[in-house]
Scaffold this motif. Structure first.
Motif, PDB file in Angstrom:
ATOM      1  N   THR A  75      35.581  26.948  29.506  1.00 42.62           N
ATOM      2  CA  THR A  75      35.257  28.369  29.668  1.00 42.62           C
ATOM      3  C   THR A  75      34.985  28.699  31.135  1.00 42.62           C
ATOM      4  N   ASN A  76      34.226  27.844  31.807  1.00 43.37           N
ATOM      5  CA  ASN A  76      33.944  28.049  33.231  1.00 43.37           C
ATOM      6  C   ASN A  76      35.216  27.973  34.067  1.00 43.37           C
ATOM      7  N   LEU A  77      36.087  27.025  33.738  1.00 43.37           N
ATOM      8  CA  LEU A  77      37.347  26.888  34.458  1.00 43.37           C
ATOM      9  C   LEU A  77      38.229  28.123  34.282  1.00 43.37           C
ATOM     10  N   VAL A  78      38.344  28.603  33.049  1.00 39.25           N
ATOM     11  CA  VAL A  78      39.144  29.798  32.774  1.00 39.25           C
ATOM     12  C   VAL A  78      38.578  30.990  33.527  1.00 39.25           C
ATOM     13  N   SER A  79      37.274  31.131  33.559  1.00 44.45           N
ATOM     14  CA  SER A  79      36.629  32.224  34.279  1.00 44.45           C
ATOM     15  C   SER A  79      36.949  32.153  35.774  1.00 44.45           C
ATOM     16  N   THR A  80      36.885  30.956  36.335  1.00 41.87           N
ATOM     17  CA  THR A  80      37.205  30.769  37.752  1.00 41.87           C
ATOM     18  C   THR A  80      38.665  31.119  38.034  1.00 41.87           C
ATOM     19  N   ILE A  81      39.564  30.710  37.152  1.00 43.09           N
ATOM     20  CA  ILE A  81      40.986  31.002  37.325  1.00 43.09           C
ATOM     21  C   ILE A  81      41.248  32.501  37.218  1.00 43.09           C
ATOM     22  N   VAL A  82      40.618  33.165  36.263  1.00 48.34           N
ATOM     23  CA  VAL A  82      40.784  34.616  36.101  1.00 48.34           C
ATOM     24  C   VAL A  82      40.299  35.338  37.357  1.00 48.34           C
ATOM     25  N   ASP A  83      39.163  34.911  37.900  1.00 48.45           N
ATOM     26  CA  ASP A  83      38.656  35.517  39.137  1.00 48.45           C
ATOM     27  C   ASP A  83      39.654  35.332  40.279  1.00 48.45           C
ATOM     28  N   ALA A  84      40.219  34.131  40.383  1.00 47.96           N
ATOM     29  CA  ALA A  84      41.195  33.861  41.444  1.00 47.96           C
ATOM     30  C   ALA A  84      42.444  34.720  41.265  1.00 47.96           C
ATOM     31  N   ILE A  85      42.919  34.869  40.043  1.00 47.38           N
ATOM     32  CA  ILE A  85      44.095  35.701  39.768  1.00 47.38           C
ATOM     33  C   ILE A  85      43.794  37.158  40.122  1.00 47.38           C
ATOM     34  N   ASN A  86      42.623  37.649  39.749  1.00 47.61           N
ATOM     35  CA  ASN A  86      42.245  39.027  40.072  1.00 47.61           C
ATOM     36  C   ASN A  86      42.172  39.241  41.583  1.00 47.61           C
ATOM     37  N   ASN A  87      41.603  38.262  42.306  1.00 46.78           N
ATOM     38  CA  ASN A  87      41.540  38.361  43.767  1.00 46.78           C
ATOM     39  C   ASN A  87      42.939  38.347  44.377  1.00 46.78           C
ATOM     40  N   ASN A  88      43.815  37.482  43.869  1.00 42.94           N
ATOM     41  CA  ASN A  88      45.188  37.422  44.367  1.00 42.94           C
ATOM     42  C   ASN A  88      45.936  38.726  44.074  1.00 42.94           C
ATOM     43  N   THR A  89      45.715  39.275  42.900  1.00 41.21           N
ATOM     44  CA  THR A  89      46.365  40.539  42.530  1.00 41.21           C
ATOM     45  C   THR A  89      45.917  41.659  43.452  1.00 41.21           C
ATOM     46  N   ALA A  90      44.618  41.719  43.734  1.00 43.79           N
ATOM     47  CA  ALA A  90      44.100  42.743  44.643  1.00 43.79           C
ATOM     48  C   ALA A  90      44.691  42.574  46.037  1.00 43.79           C
ATOM     49  N   ALA A  91      44.798  41.349  46.515  1.00 41.48           N
ATOM     50  CA  ALA A  91      45.370  41.096  47.840  1.00 41.48           C
ATOM     51  C   ALA A  91      46.848  41.493  47.867  1.00 41.48           C
ATOM     52  N   LEU A  92      47.587  41.158  46.825  1.00 45.18           N
ATOM     53  CA  LEU A  92      49.005  41.531  46.757  1.00 45.18           C
ATOM     54  C   LEU A  92      49.179  43.043  46.701  1.00 45.18           C
ATOM     55  N   ASP A  93      48.328  43.713  45.927  1.00 44.05           N
ATOM     56  CA  ASP A  93      48.394  45.177  45.853  1.00 44.05           C
ATOM     57  C   ASP A  93      48.130  45.794  47.230  1.00 44.05           C
ATOM     58  N   SER A  94      47.176  45.247  47.954  1.00 44.68           N
ATOM     59  CA  SER A  94      46.860  45.734  49.293  1.00 44.68           C
ATOM     60  C   SER A  94      48.046  45.533  50.237  1.00 44.68           C
ATOM     61  N   LEU A  95      48.656  44.359  50.164  1.00 43.83           N
ATOM     62  CA  LEU A  95      49.840  44.085  50.985  1.00 43.83           C
ATOM     63  C   LEU A  95      50.995  45.020  50.629  1.00 43.83           C
ATOM     64  N   LYS A  96      51.172  45.261  49.353  1.00 41.87           N
ATOM     65  CA  LYS A  96      52.249  46.152  48.894  1.00 41.87           C
ATOM     66  C   LYS A  96      52.054  47.556  49.460  1.00 41.87           C
ATOM     67  N   GLU A  97      50.821  48.026  49.460  1.00 42.49           N
ATOM     68  CA  GLU A  97      50.526  49.351  50.013  1.00 42.49           C
ATOM     69  C   GLU A  97      50.804  49.397  51.512  1.00 42.49           C
ATOM     70  N   ARG A  98      50.423  48.339  52.228  1.00 44.34           N
ATOM     71  CA  ARG A  98      50.685  48.289  53.675  1.00 44.34           C
ATOM     72  C   ARG A  98      52.186  48.299  53.955  1.00 44.34           C
ATOM     73  N   ILE A  99      52.940  47.566  53.141  1.00 39.80           N
ATOM     74  CA  ILE A  99      54.404  47.521  53.335  1.00 39.80           C
ATOM     75  C   ILE A  99      54.998  48.885  53.079  1.00 39.80           C
ATOM     76  N   LYS A 100      54.537  49.588  52.048  1.00 39.85           N
ATOM     77  CA  LYS A 100      55.035  50.924  51.741  1.00 39.85           C
ATOM     78  C   LYS A 100      54.748  51.914  52.892  1.00 39.85           C
ATOM     79  N   GLU A 101      53.606  51.742  53.554  1.00 42.32           N
ATOM     80  CA  GLU A 101      53.206  52.643  54.641  1.00 42.32           C
ATOM     81  C   GLU A 101      54.086  52.462  55.869  1.00 42.32           C
ATOM     82  N   ASN A 102      54.619  51.296  56.066  1.00 42.45           N
ATOM     83  CA  ASN A 102      55.446  51.041  57.269  1.00 42.45           C
ATOM     84  C   ASN A 102      56.847  51.377  56.993  1.00 42.45           C
TER      85      ASN A 102
END
Length: 102
Positions: A75-102
């Motif tokens: 359960t702890n491992l799954v929670s850690t992985i979900v947090d990492a996926i959410n952080n990666n998704t947020a970072a990718l979304d941020s990068l996608k927005e920056r790319i769209k702006e340029n």
């Protein structure tokens, strides 16, 4: 004189030359009659001795504790992985927005 001197300490049989042998006998006092009757009933159903039934019960109890520990770790491992996926998704979304702006 014998080469080993034996002494009983708790549930361990000490051999004074530094070796330890664990006693394999457990005595249980004051067992409730209903508990004993249930153990006898279960052992009769399985066609095994009372001793074997008590061994099975103890092994099952110990195993269930270990399974609970593993479930908690999973359960702890799954929670850690979900947090990492959410952080990666947020970072990718941020990068996608920056790319769209340029």
């Amino acid at each position: 004189m014998h080469s080993f001197v034996y002494g009983l300490v708790g549930s361990f049989l000490l051999l004074w030359k530094g070796e330890i042998e664990i006693s394999k006998t457990i005595y249980i006092r004051n067992v409730d009659a209903a508990v004993l009757a249930k153990i006898d009933e279960l052992s009769k159903q399985k066609d095994i001795s009372r001793n074997k039934m008590v061994n099975i019960i103890l092994e099952t109890y110990i195993t269930s504790d270990r399974i609970k520990e593993l479930e908690d770790q999973y359960t702890n491992l799954v929670s850690t992985i979900v947090d990492a996926i959410n952080n990666n998704t947020a970072a990718l979304d941020s990068l996608k927005e920056r790319i769209k702006e340029n």
